[in-house]
Design a protein around this motif. Structure first.
Motif, PDB file in Angstrom:
ATOM      1  N   GLU A 104       0.851  -1.189   0.000  1.00 40.53           N
ATOM      2  CA  GLU A 104       0.000   0.000   0.000  1.00 40.53           C
ATOM      3  C   GLU A 104       0.883   1.234   0.000  1.00 40.53           C
ATOM      4  O   GLU A 104       1.839   1.319   0.771  1.00 40.53           O
ATOM      5  CB  GLU A 104      -0.896  -0.004   1.237  1.00 40.53           C
ATOM      6  CG  GLU A 104      -1.910   1.101   1.255  1.00 40.53           C
ATOM      7  CD  GLU A 104      -2.842   0.988   2.440  1.00 40.53           C
ATOM      8  OE1 GLU A 104      -3.023   1.997   3.130  1.00 40.53           O
ATOM      9  OE2 GLU A 104      -3.366  -0.111   2.681  1.00 40.53           O
ATOM     10  N   ALA A 105       0.579   2.181  -0.872  1.00 40.79           N
ATOM     11  CA  ALA A 105       1.341   3.421  -0.936  1.00 40.79           C
ATOM     12  C   ALA A 105       0.990   4.305   0.251  1.00 40.79           C
ATOM     13  O   ALA A 105      -0.129   4.242   0.780  1.00 40.79           O
ATOM     14  CB  ALA A 105       1.035   4.147  -2.235  1.00 40.79           C
ATOM     15  N   PRO A 106       1.922   5.138   0.693  1.00 39.26           N
ATOM     16  CA  PRO A 106       1.608   6.078   1.772  1.00 39.26           C
ATOM     17  C   PRO A 106       0.502   7.040   1.338  1.00 39.26           C
ATOM     18  O   PRO A 106       0.336   7.305   0.142  1.00 39.26           O
ATOM     19  CB  PRO A 106       2.928   6.833   1.990  1.00 39.26           C
ATOM     20  CG  PRO A 106       3.986   5.950   1.419  1.00 39.26           C
ATOM     21  CD  PRO A 106       3.328   5.183   0.320  1.00 39.26           C
ATOM     22  N   ILE A 111       0.362  10.010  -1.837  1.00 40.33           N
ATOM     23  CA  ILE A 111       1.413   9.837  -2.839  1.00 40.33           C
ATOM     24  C   ILE A 111       0.902   9.166  -4.105  1.00 40.33           C
ATOM     25  O   ILE A 111       1.590   9.148  -5.122  1.00 40.33           O
ATOM     26  CB  ILE A 111       2.604   9.070  -2.247  1.00 40.33           C
ATOM     27  CG1 ILE A 111       3.842   9.312  -3.084  1.00 40.33           C
ATOM     28  CG2 ILE A 111       2.324   7.601  -2.163  1.00 40.33           C
ATOM     29  CD1 ILE A 111       5.120   8.989  -2.397  1.00 40.33           C
ATOM     30  N   ALA A 112      -0.294   8.647  -4.082  1.00 36.15           N
ATOM     31  CA  ALA A 112      -0.838   7.903  -5.222  1.00 36.15           C
ATOM     32  C   ALA A 112      -0.852   8.706  -6.529  1.00 36.15           C
ATOM     33  O   ALA A 112      -0.492   8.167  -7.576  1.00 36.15           O
ATOM     34  CB  ALA A 112      -2.232   7.383  -4.895  1.00 36.15           C
ATOM     35  N   PRO A 113      -1.241  10.003  -6.543  1.00 35.70           N
ATOM     36  CA  PRO A 113      -1.230  10.731  -7.826  1.00 35.70           C
ATOM     37  C   PRO A 113       0.175  10.848  -8.422  1.00 35.70           C
ATOM     38  O   PRO A 113       0.353  10.762  -9.635  1.00 35.70           O
ATOM     39  CB  PRO A 113      -1.784  12.113  -7.486  1.00 35.70           C
ATOM     40  CG  PRO A 113      -2.451  11.974  -6.172  1.00 35.70           C
ATOM     41  CD  PRO A 113      -1.827  10.820  -5.482  1.00 35.70           C
ATOM     42  N   TYR A 114       1.173  11.025  -7.564  1.00 36.91           N
ATOM     43  CA  TYR A 114       2.544  11.159  -8.051  1.00 36.91           C
ATOM     44  C   TYR A 114       3.078   9.829  -8.583  1.00 36.91           C
ATOM     45  O   TYR A 114       3.778   9.795  -9.582  1.00 36.91           O
ATOM     46  CB  TYR A 114       3.453  11.698  -6.949  1.00 36.91           C
ATOM     47  CG  TYR A 114       2.976  13.014  -6.389  1.00 36.91           C
ATOM     48  CD1 TYR A 114       3.010  14.165  -7.178  1.00 36.91           C
ATOM     49  CD2 TYR A 114       2.471  13.110  -5.107  1.00 36.91           C
ATOM     50  CE1 TYR A 114       2.564  15.377  -6.686  1.00 36.91           C
ATOM     51  CE2 TYR A 114       2.028  14.317  -4.601  1.00 36.91           C
ATOM     52  CZ  TYR A 114       2.075  15.454  -5.397  1.00 36.91           C
ATOM     53  OH  TYR A 114       1.632  16.634  -4.913  1.00 36.91           O
ATOM     54  N   VAL A 115       2.733   8.746  -7.917  1.00 37.30           N
ATOM     55  CA  VAL A 115       3.150   7.425  -8.383  1.00 37.30           C
ATOM     56  C   VAL A 115       2.500   7.115  -9.724  1.00 37.30           C
ATOM     57  O   VAL A 115       3.149   6.609 -10.640  1.00 37.30           O
ATOM     58  CB  VAL A 115       2.810   6.346  -7.329  1.00 37.30           C
ATOM     59  CG1 VAL A 115       3.049   4.952  -7.874  1.00 37.30           C
ATOM     60  CG2 VAL A 115       3.612   6.564  -6.062  1.00 37.30           C
ATOM     61  N   ASP A 116       1.219   7.440  -9.861  1.00 41.75           N
ATOM     62  CA  ASP A 116       0.535   7.222 -11.147  1.00 41.75           C
ATOM     63  C   ASP A 116       1.171   8.050 -12.260  1.00 41.75           C
ATOM     64  O   ASP A 116       1.331   7.572 -13.381  1.00 41.75           O
ATOM     65  CB  ASP A 116      -0.946   7.565 -11.018  1.00 41.75           C
ATOM     66  CG  ASP A 116      -1.693   6.591 -10.132  1.00 41.75           C
ATOM     67  OD1 ASP A 116      -1.166   5.481  -9.906  1.00 41.75           O
ATOM     68  OD2 ASP A 116      -2.792   6.940  -9.660  1.00 41.75           O
ATOM     69  N   LEU A 117       1.557   9.285 -11.945  1.00 40.95           N
ATOM     70  CA  LEU A 117       2.191  10.145 -12.940  1.00 40.95           C
ATOM     71  C   LEU A 117       3.540   9.580 -13.376  1.00 40.95           C
ATOM     72  O   LEU A 117       3.846   9.503 -14.576  1.00 40.95           O
ATOM     73  CB  LEU A 117       2.367  11.558 -12.371  1.00 40.95           C
ATOM     74  CG  LEU A 117       3.022  12.583 -13.294  1.00 40.95           C
ATOM     75  CD1 LEU A 117       2.123  12.842 -14.495  1.00 40.95           C
ATOM     76  CD2 LEU A 117       3.309  13.858 -12.532  1.00 40.95           C
TER      77      LEU A 117
END
Length: 125
Positions: free
Chosen positions: A46-48, A51-57
């Protein structure tokens, strides 16, 4: 007879073994019931938070970059084979064929890598 008992009998004095005071091995702890193995296997990645939008980008940039490299490699390899045909350059044709095979294998991995990563990390946690 254990090693500790044989040391006591052989030497005649009580010696403290070097492993005294260390925590029990996982096999021993599991046998004693203090650790359960099924708890460890239920951990989901699970991502912190936030941070999910940055990881997707970043993932979208990497996927786009890899796709662009595959396409450019295929185009350059085909061009090398065409030039080699007209210029009668056998080594260039071999390099072009090798590059084309690399592009094809990379395209296959590009399509299947999502299934491999999903199989390793799991989904639906």
């Amino acid at each position: 007879m254990s090693l500790y008992a044989s040391l006591t009998l052989t030497v005649g004095t009580v010696m403290t073994p070097p492993w005294a005071g260390l925590p029990a091995a996982p096999e021993t702890a599991a046998a004693e019931g203090s650790m359960r193995a099924d708890v460890v296997s239920d951990v989901c990645p699970e991502a912190p938070p936030g941070i999910a939008p940055y990881v997707d980008l970043i993932f979208s940039w990497v996927k786009y970059g890899v796709l662009a490299i595959i396409v450019v490699t295929a185009i350059v390899s085909i061009a090398a084979m065409v030039v080699a045909k007209f210029a009668r350059m056998g080594q260039l044709a071999q390099a072009g064929a090798g590059g084309l095979m690399t592009a094809i294998l990379a395209a296959i991995l590009y399509v299947t890598i999502y299934g491999i990563v999903t199989a390793i990390t799991g989904s639906g946690c």
